[in-house]
Design a protein around this motif. Structure first.
Motif, PDB file in Angstrom:
ATOM      1  N   ASP A  64     -27.748  10.428   1.499  1.00  0.00           N
ATOM      2  CA  ASP A  64     -28.232  11.721   0.996  1.00  0.00           C
ATOM      3  C   ASP A  64     -27.152  12.359   0.129  1.00  0.00           C
ATOM      4  N   SER A  65     -27.429  13.558  -0.361  1.00  0.00           N
ATOM      5  CA  SER A  65     -26.515  14.199  -1.302  1.00  0.00           C
ATOM      6  C   SER A  65     -25.163  14.505  -0.672  1.00  0.00           C
ATOM      7  N   GLU A  66     -25.145  14.860   0.598  1.00  0.00           N
ATOM      8  CA  GLU A  66     -23.872  15.162   1.262  1.00  0.00           C
ATOM      9  C   GLU A  66     -23.006  13.918   1.387  1.00  0.00           C
ATOM     10  N   GLN A  67     -23.607  12.796   1.708  1.00  0.00           N
ATOM     11  CA  GLN A  67     -22.858  11.553   1.830  1.00  0.00           C
ATOM     12  C   GLN A  67     -22.364  11.069   0.467  1.00  0.00           C
ATOM     13  N   LEU A  68     -23.212  11.200  -0.553  1.00  0.00           N
ATOM     14  CA  LEU A  68     -22.792  10.816  -1.898  1.00  0.00           C
ATOM     15  C   LEU A  68     -21.661  11.710  -2.389  1.00  0.00           C
ATOM     16  N   TRP A  69     -21.717  12.985  -2.029  1.00  0.00           N
ATOM     17  CA  TRP A  69     -20.659  13.934  -2.389  1.00  0.00           C
ATOM     18  C   TRP A  69     -19.309  13.455  -1.840  1.00  0.00           C
ATOM     19  N   ILE A 119     -21.264   3.865 -12.455  1.00  0.00           N
ATOM     20  CA  ILE A 119     -21.937   4.593 -11.376  1.00  0.00           C
ATOM     21  C   ILE A 119     -20.949   5.492 -10.644  1.00  0.00           C
ATOM     22  N   ALA A 120     -19.762   4.964 -10.344  1.00  0.00           N
ATOM     23  CA  ALA A 120     -18.730   5.774  -9.680  1.00  0.00           C
ATOM     24  C   ALA A 120     -18.325   6.951 -10.558  1.00  0.00           C
ATOM     25  N   PHE A 121     -18.246   6.718 -11.848  1.00  0.00           N
ATOM     26  CA  PHE A 121     -17.865   7.766 -12.801  1.00  0.00           C
ATOM     27  C   PHE A 121     -18.923   8.871 -12.853  1.00  0.00           C
ATOM     28  N   ILE A 122     -20.188   8.473 -12.851  1.00  0.00           N
ATOM     29  CA  ILE A 122     -21.276   9.459 -12.845  1.00  0.00           C
ATOM     30  C   ILE A 122     -21.213  10.318 -11.590  1.00  0.00           C
ATOM     31  N   LEU A 123     -21.010   9.687 -10.447  1.00  0.00           N
ATOM     32  CA  LEU A 123     -20.897  10.428  -9.191  1.00  0.00           C
ATOM     33  C   LEU A 123     -19.742  11.422  -9.235  1.00  0.00           C
ATOM     34  N   MET A 124     -18.596  10.980  -9.743  1.00  0.00           N
ATOM     35  CA  MET A 124     -17.416  11.844  -9.754  1.00  0.00           C
ATOM     36  C   MET A 124     -17.594  13.004 -10.724  1.00  0.00           C
ATOM     37  N   LEU A 125     -18.137  12.741 -11.900  1.00  0.00           N
ATOM     38  CA  LEU A 125     -18.373  13.828 -12.857  1.00  0.00           C
ATOM     39  C   LEU A 125     -19.359  14.840 -12.291  1.00  0.00           C
ATOM     40  N   PHE A 311     -36.506  17.577 -11.844  1.00  0.00           N
ATOM     41  CA  PHE A 311     -37.115  18.914 -11.854  1.00  0.00           C
ATOM     42  C   PHE A 311     -37.828  19.221 -10.543  1.00  0.00           C
ATOM     43  N   ASP A 312     -38.413  18.196  -9.924  1.00  0.00           N
ATOM     44  CA  ASP A 312     -39.151  18.428  -8.680  1.00  0.00           C
ATOM     45  C   ASP A 312     -38.227  18.790  -7.521  1.00  0.00           C
ATOM     46  N   THR A 313     -37.056  18.163  -7.455  1.00  0.00           N
ATOM     47  CA  THR A 313     -36.195  18.329  -6.291  1.00  0.00           C
ATOM     48  C   THR A 313     -35.219  19.496  -6.420  1.00  0.00           C
ATOM     49  N   LYS A 314     -34.878  19.908  -7.629  1.00  0.00           N
ATOM     50  CA  LYS A 314     -34.072  21.121  -7.862  1.00  0.00           C
ATOM     51  C   LYS A 314     -32.769  21.111  -7.067  1.00  0.00           C
ATOM     52  N   ASN A 315     -31.942  20.094  -7.291  1.00  0.00           N
ATOM     53  CA  ASN A 315     -30.639  20.010  -6.637  1.00  0.00           C
ATOM     54  C   ASN A 315     -29.596  19.800  -7.726  1.00  0.00           C
ATOM     55  N   GLU A 316     -28.616  20.706  -7.816  1.00  0.00           N
ATOM     56  CA  GLU A 316     -27.678  20.677  -8.945  1.00  0.00           C
ATOM     57  C   GLU A 316     -26.856  19.392  -8.985  1.00  0.00           C
ATOM     58  N   PHE A 317     -26.325  18.993  -7.844  1.00  0.00           N
ATOM     59  CA  PHE A 317     -25.513  17.779  -7.785  1.00  0.00           C
ATOM     60  C   PHE A 317     -26.312  16.572  -8.263  1.00  0.00           C
ATOM     61  N   TYR A 318     -27.542  16.441  -7.776  1.00  0.00           N
ATOM     62  CA  TYR A 318     -28.392  15.332  -8.197  1.00  0.00           C
ATOM     63  C   TYR A 318     -28.817  15.462  -9.657  1.00  0.00           C
ATOM     64  N   PHE A 383     -33.247  22.825   1.367  1.00  0.00           N
ATOM     65  CA  PHE A 383     -32.845  24.157   1.800  1.00  0.00           C
ATOM     66  C   PHE A 383     -31.320  24.306   1.807  1.00  0.00           C
ATOM     67  N   SER A 384     -30.607  23.317   1.233  1.00  0.00           N
ATOM     68  CA  SER A 384     -29.140  23.349   1.260  1.00  0.00           C
ATOM     69  C   SER A 384     -28.596  23.006  -0.111  1.00  0.00           C
ATOM     70  N   GLU A 385     -28.803  23.895  -1.060  1.00  0.00           N
ATOM     71  CA  GLU A 385     -28.445  23.598  -2.431  1.00  0.00           C
ATOM     72  C   GLU A 385     -26.977  23.909  -2.745  1.00  0.00           C
ATOM     73  N   ASP A 386     -26.228  24.493  -1.838  1.00  0.00           N
ATOM     74  CA  ASP A 386     -24.831  24.813  -2.077  1.00  0.00           C
ATOM     75  C   ASP A 386     -23.964  23.632  -1.668  1.00  0.00           C
ATOM     76  N   GLU A 387     -23.688  22.716  -2.643  1.00  0.00           N
ATOM     77  CA  GLU A 387     -22.940  21.522  -2.319  1.00  0.00           C
ATOM     78  C   GLU A 387     -21.476  21.816  -2.008  1.00  0.00           C
ATOM     79  N   SER A 388     -21.001  23.036  -2.282  1.00  0.00           N
ATOM     80  CA  SER A 388     -19.595  23.337  -2.007  1.00  0.00           C
ATOM     81  C   SER A 388     -19.285  23.229  -0.524  1.00  0.00           C
ATOM     82  N   LYS A 389     -20.305  23.353   0.324  1.00  0.00           N
ATOM     83  CA  LYS A 389     -20.073  23.246   1.769  1.00  0.00           C
ATOM     84  C   LYS A 389     -19.721  21.811   2.164  1.00  0.00           C
ATOM     85  N   PHE A 390     -19.984  20.842   1.267  1.00  0.00           N
ATOM     86  CA  PHE A 390     -19.700  19.461   1.608  1.00  0.00           C
ATOM     87  C   PHE A 390     -18.206  19.214   1.766  1.00  0.00           C
TER      88      PHE A 390
END
Length: 391
Positions: A64-69, A119-125, A311-318, A383-390
């Motif tokens: 999920d997004s937290e693990q990818l973060w 892929i690693a570069f995209i994740l990091m950026l 657009f459907d999922t509305k997650n900034e990190f993704y 319901f957890s769009e603030d990725e800074s908590k990761f």
């Protein structure tokens, strides 16, 4: 009503990849077995790499997004290490043939770490931009300049290492990824416009120097084969027996296919390195304008579905991850097709999901896995769009 995870799998993307895999396997069989008579090994290896890529998609979808973060800096570090190691332990025969120190030799196989580094570069950026925007909720010049500096700092190391490999094509792909994420990052146009104008001016200036005073660039490390590609692009018929031969033959093959093509496995035009960089010439010759247009339409559907998921999922990190993946695939398609028909210079960039090459195919499949993960884990992060908590 509860959604099952099966219902959150995007079958439109799966269908697009399935169609591309069928086209790839059929085209490689036509090219290497029917046209060139090299045997069926290339086709079988492509099937194996597709199976490996499918497994990679399934595995990546579990993150999920937290693990990818959390994974982003680890993947980025491993990618940089591989780029350093390949400069030392690169495959000498492959480097002598291609001019690039980009491949490891693993038994009978070769592996290009820069494809996985994409892929690693995209994740990091994506992580860098998301974290910055969570710290600076409003965009103002100082914050935007700081963000652009962070993007440059993240980009300079992989770009430098890839340039040291003499791999201009992959460098351009990384630049396309950077450009797409910068445009999506929220940086004001007052900063972006001058930067892009400066980049365009530098590119135009370099092209002018290549044409009129290339000795200056030779002193800065540019190679003669890079100039030959520019020459063949600007005037392919000037030296049809050498640098421009591949381009001329590709244009002849595609043009000879006309509207409906000559038929599966039928070819009357020899094209060097047809199974990888020039695979589009087989599609154009065998299936004509109709077959080529159908392939481009499948790419359009794939990219459209990726944008729709974003657009459907509305997650900034993704959103930044999908931007990077889309730019990577889109640039590959535009450059490969463009160079095949003489609109763009030859750069050695494969056609995504179609060309021979396990590393490139695996990298593209991993990118698809990242995008499909958005839909798969939608309920877990909507319901957890603030990725800074990761952190």
């Amino acid at each position: 009503m509860n959604e099952t995870k099966e219902s959150k799998i995007d079958y439109g993307i799966i269908l697009s990849i399935l169609l591309l895999s069928i086209i790839s396997i059929a085209t490689l069989f036509s090219t290497t077995y029917l046209i060139e008579g090299k045997g069926i090994r290339t086709t079988i290896m492509q099937i194996i790499w597709y199976v490996i890529g499918a497994i990679a998609i399934v595995v990546i979808m579990q993150f999920d997004s937290e693990q990818l973060w959390k994974l982003a800096p680890v993947a980025y570090g491993i990618g940089l290490l591989l780029l350093v190691l390949v400069l030392i332990f690169y495959d000498r025969p492959t480097a002598a043939f291609t001019g690039a120190k980009s491949w490891f030799k693993l038994g009978p196989l070769t592996f290009q770490p820069s494809e996985i580094m994409k892929i690693a570069f995209i994740l990091m950026l994506a992580r860098v931009v998301t974290k910055h925007n969570s710290e600076y909720e409003e965009h103002f010049p100082k914050a935007d300049f700081l963000l652009f500096g962070k993007i440059l700092l993240t980009s300079v190391f992989p770009l430098a290492l890839i340039l040291m490999q003499n791999d201009l094509g992959t460098t351009l792909v990384f630049m396309a990824i950077i450009g797409g994420i910068v445009l999506m990052s929220g940086i004001t146009w007052k900063i972006i416009l001058p930067i892009f104008a400066a980049a365009a001016s530098i590119g135009g200036g370099l092209l002018f120097i290549v044409v009129y005073n290339r000795d200056v660039l030779l002193n800065f490390g540019f190679k003669s084969y890079q100039f030959a590609r520019i020459d063949s692009w600007l005037n392919p018929y000037q030296d049809s027996a050498d640098a421009a031969y591949q381009l001329i033959q590709s244009m002849k093959a595609i043009g000879s296919g006309k509207i409906f093509g000559k038929g599966f496995g039928v070819s009357e035009v020899y094209v060097p390195v047809r199974e990888s960089d020039m695979i589009f010439s087989t599609i154009g010759e065998n299936f004509g304008f109709v077959g080529s247009a159908a392939l481009i339409f499948i790419y359009f559907l794939l990219i459209y579905q990726m944008i729709r998921i974003c657009f459907d999922t509305k997650n900034e990190f993704y959103a930044y991850i999908s931007t990077g993946v889309i730019m990577m695939i889109l640039f590959h398609v535009l450059e490969n097709v463009g160079m095949g028909i003489g609109m763009l210079p030859l750069t050695g960039i494969p056609l995504p999901f179609i060309s021979q090459g396990g590393s490139a195919l695996l990298g593209n499949m991993m990118g698809v896995g990242l995008v499909m993960s958005m839909r798969y884990h939608y309920r877990s992060y909507m319901f957890s769009e603030d990725e800074s908590k990761f952190d």
